[in-house]
Design a protein around this motif. Structure first.
Motif, PDB file in Angstrom:
ATOM      1  N   UNK A 199      -7.373  -2.953  -8.639  1.00 40.94           N
ATOM      2  CA  UNK A 199      -8.782  -2.743  -8.960  1.00 40.94           C
ATOM      3  C   UNK A 199      -9.077  -1.399  -9.587  1.00 40.94           C
ATOM      4  N   UNK A 200      -8.410  -1.116 -10.703  1.00 43.48           N
ATOM      5  CA  UNK A 200      -8.644   0.161 -11.372  1.00 43.48           C
ATOM      6  C   UNK A 200      -9.229  -0.066 -12.751  1.00 43.48           C
ATOM      7  N   UNK A 201     -10.222   0.738 -13.070  1.00 41.25           N
ATOM      8  CA  UNK A 201     -10.945   0.619 -14.310  1.00 41.25           C
ATOM      9  C   UNK A 201     -10.044   0.798 -15.541  1.00 41.25           C
ATOM     10  N   UNK A 202      -8.989   1.666 -15.391  1.00 45.48           N
ATOM     11  CA  UNK A 202      -8.064   1.877 -16.504  1.00 45.48           C
ATOM     12  C   UNK A 202      -7.123   0.691 -16.703  1.00 45.48           C
ATOM     13  N   UNK A 212     -12.029  -8.149 -11.165  1.00 43.45           N
ATOM     14  CA  UNK A 212     -10.687  -7.961 -11.694  1.00 43.45           C
ATOM     15  C   UNK A 212     -10.530  -8.602 -13.068  1.00 43.45           C
ATOM     16  N   UNK A 213      -9.650  -8.008 -13.851  1.00 45.42           N
ATOM     17  CA  UNK A 213      -9.393  -8.494 -15.203  1.00 45.42           C
ATOM     18  C   UNK A 213      -8.900  -9.933 -15.160  1.00 45.42           C
ATOM     19  N   UNK A 214      -9.589 -10.820 -15.864  1.00 49.29           N
ATOM     20  CA  UNK A 214      -9.231 -12.235 -15.852  1.00 49.29           C
ATOM     21  C   UNK A 214      -9.716 -12.904 -17.131  1.00 49.29           C
ATOM     22  N   UNK A 215      -9.207 -14.094 -17.376  1.00 49.13           N
ATOM     23  CA  UNK A 215      -9.678 -14.922 -18.492  1.00 49.13           C
ATOM     24  C   UNK A 215      -9.972 -16.315 -17.950  1.00 49.13           C
ATOM     25  N   UNK A 252      -1.671  11.379  -7.824  1.00 48.98           N
ATOM     26  CA  UNK A 252      -1.976  10.647  -9.057  1.00 48.98           C
ATOM     27  C   UNK A 252      -3.369  10.065  -8.974  1.00 48.98           C
ATOM     28  N   UNK A 253      -3.805   9.527 -10.097  1.00 50.53           N
ATOM     29  CA  UNK A 253      -5.163   9.004 -10.161  1.00 50.53           C
ATOM     30  C   UNK A 253      -5.269   8.001 -11.293  1.00 50.53           C
ATOM     31  N   UNK A 254      -6.379   7.252 -11.294  1.00 53.76           N
ATOM     32  CA  UNK A 254      -6.714   6.304 -12.353  1.00 53.76           C
ATOM     33  C   UNK A 254      -5.628   5.251 -12.582  1.00 53.76           C
ATOM     34  N   UNK A 255      -5.022   4.816 -11.476  1.00 48.79           N
ATOM     35  CA  UNK A 255      -4.101   3.690 -11.575  1.00 48.79           C
ATOM     36  C   UNK A 255      -2.704   4.026 -12.054  1.00 48.79           C
ATOM     37  N   UNK A 256      -2.403   5.315 -12.221  1.00 51.55           N
ATOM     38  CA  UNK A 256      -1.088   5.708 -12.706  1.00 51.55           C
ATOM     39  C   UNK A 256       0.008   5.253 -11.743  1.00 51.55           C
ATOM     40  N   UNK A 257       0.944   4.460 -12.240  1.00 56.09           N
ATOM     41  CA  UNK A 257       2.113   3.985 -11.504  1.00 56.09           C
ATOM     42  C   UNK A 257       1.761   3.120 -10.290  1.00 56.09           C
ATOM     43  N   UNK A 258       0.581   2.559 -10.231  1.00 53.73           N
ATOM     44  CA  UNK A 258       0.248   1.633  -9.151  1.00 53.73           C
ATOM     45  C   UNK A 258       0.758   0.246  -9.547  1.00 53.73           C
ATOM     46  N   UNK A 310     -13.269  -6.358  -3.371  1.00 56.89           N
ATOM     47  CA  UNK A 310     -12.881  -4.942  -3.378  1.00 56.89           C
ATOM     48  C   UNK A 310     -14.082  -4.099  -3.778  1.00 56.89           C
ATOM     49  N   UNK A 311     -14.276  -3.001  -3.052  1.00 58.93           N
ATOM     50  CA  UNK A 311     -15.412  -2.113  -3.291  1.00 58.93           C
ATOM     51  C   UNK A 311     -14.955  -0.658  -3.246  1.00 58.93           C
ATOM     52  N   UNK A 312     -15.705   0.192  -3.933  1.00 56.53           N
ATOM     53  CA  UNK A 312     -15.641   1.628  -3.737  1.00 56.53           C
ATOM     54  C   UNK A 312     -16.925   2.048  -3.040  1.00 56.53           C
TER      55      UNK A 312
END
Length: 315
Positions: free
Chosen positions: A195-198, A143-146, A79-85, A119-121
């Protein structure tokens, strides 16, 4: 384009003599677990694979055998792009994940939660004829935050955040008991820890962190991976100094299917991104040809189709 480069992917990653048939680099449809097991143990989180079909009792036995404690991470073996993580916080969440994986069906990985702040790539490349390689891309992850202002509710903050609102269904379920809470002024709430862009993570160009010392550190790690010459480490660490010195925990190692993700920095130039990708693909091609001259066969069209179909079947 992906298939064309895929024909040469095998030449990027040898198969180890001790484990014939286990690739040491990833492309679409390959086992994440098999690839990660090639990474040195000292920079690899505790990780276990669960093969389906499997009973939930057997899943619990795997957890006990490997000493996992909640929370931990579950993700598909392909899998890829955060699928089912997913971050698994309790047994009922694990049961739900097991049910979903069994329905697909797909083998899945359980991985120790690495609760480090950064976290880094990190993209690494080395020509087989050269003694040393180099890091060509570092992607930082926000990371996604408010952030609260003392007046608006969490629901309002999510709705006004262009990245968060795209994740509304997931976030509305996850924070269903907090949606009407007013966040104190200046309080930052992390909405997604994967940490996935999707999943809403912002990718940042961190190439300024590339130094000679960092290149040496990732040379040391990479040369311990049989036949590895080209790919991206997705990792966590405590500080920039730890990254530079290779004191990291590698969550995944992705091969030619991965991108130098710093090109997705907000506001980055499309022209610069295209130039980066052309250079990236050229290097991929040159390394694969060099390995081919050393006796490594190219991937056949039939094999490339098989990998592709396996990955697509899970979507």
């Amino acid at each position: 384009m992906w298939l064309w480069y895929g024909f040469r992917q095998r030449s990027l990653f040898y198969f180890t003599a001790s484990n014939p048939g286990i690739p040491t680099g990833g492309m679409m449809g390959e086992s994440k677990f098999d690839v990660l097991m090639q990474v040195p143990a000292e920079v690899r989180p505790r990780t276990a694979r669960v093969r389906v079909p499997v009973t939930f009792t057997e899943v619990l036995a795997t957890i006990n055998e490997h000493g996992f404690q909640f929370p931990f991470i579950a993700k598909p073996d392909v899998g890829e792009r955060g699928w089912m993580v997913k971050r698994i916080n309790a047994e009922h969440e694990l049961r739900s994940y097991w049910e979903n994986a069994s329905a697909v069906p797909v083998d899945f990985i359980l991985q120790e939660l690495i609760d480090l702040p950064l976290e880094f790539g990190v993209y690494y490349q080395r020509y087989p004829s050269q003694a040393h390689g180099q890091v060509t891309s570092i992607t930082g992850k926000a990371f996604l935050s408010v952030v609260g202002d003392g007046t608006r509710t969490l629901q309002q903050l999510i709705a006004e955040n262009p990245r968060a609102v795209l994740q509304w269904q997931t976030l509305a379920t996850r924070f269903r008991h907090q949606l009407l809470d007013v966040l104190p002024a200046g309080h930052r709430l992390e909405l997604e820890s994967i940490g996935n862009h999707c999943l809403g993570t912002t990718f940042l160009n961190a190439n300024h962190l590339i130094t000679g010392r960092l290149n040496q550190s990732f040379d040391r790690i990479s040369k311990q991976i049989p036949g590895f010459f080209f790919g991206r480490y997705d990792l966590r660490c405590a500080t920039w100094a730890d990254l530079e010195n290779g004191r990291v925990q590698i969550l995944e190692l992705n091969g030619c299917g991965a991108e130098p993700a710093h090109i997705y920095h907000p506001g980055a130039s499309l022209r610069a991104a295209i130039k980066t990708l052309i250079r990236h693909w050229r290097t991929l091609y040159e390394i694969s040809v060099e390995n081919h001259h050393r006796g490594v066969p190219y991937l056949s069209l039939r094999e490339a189709r098989r990998y592709y179909r396996r990955a697509r079947a899970l979507k």
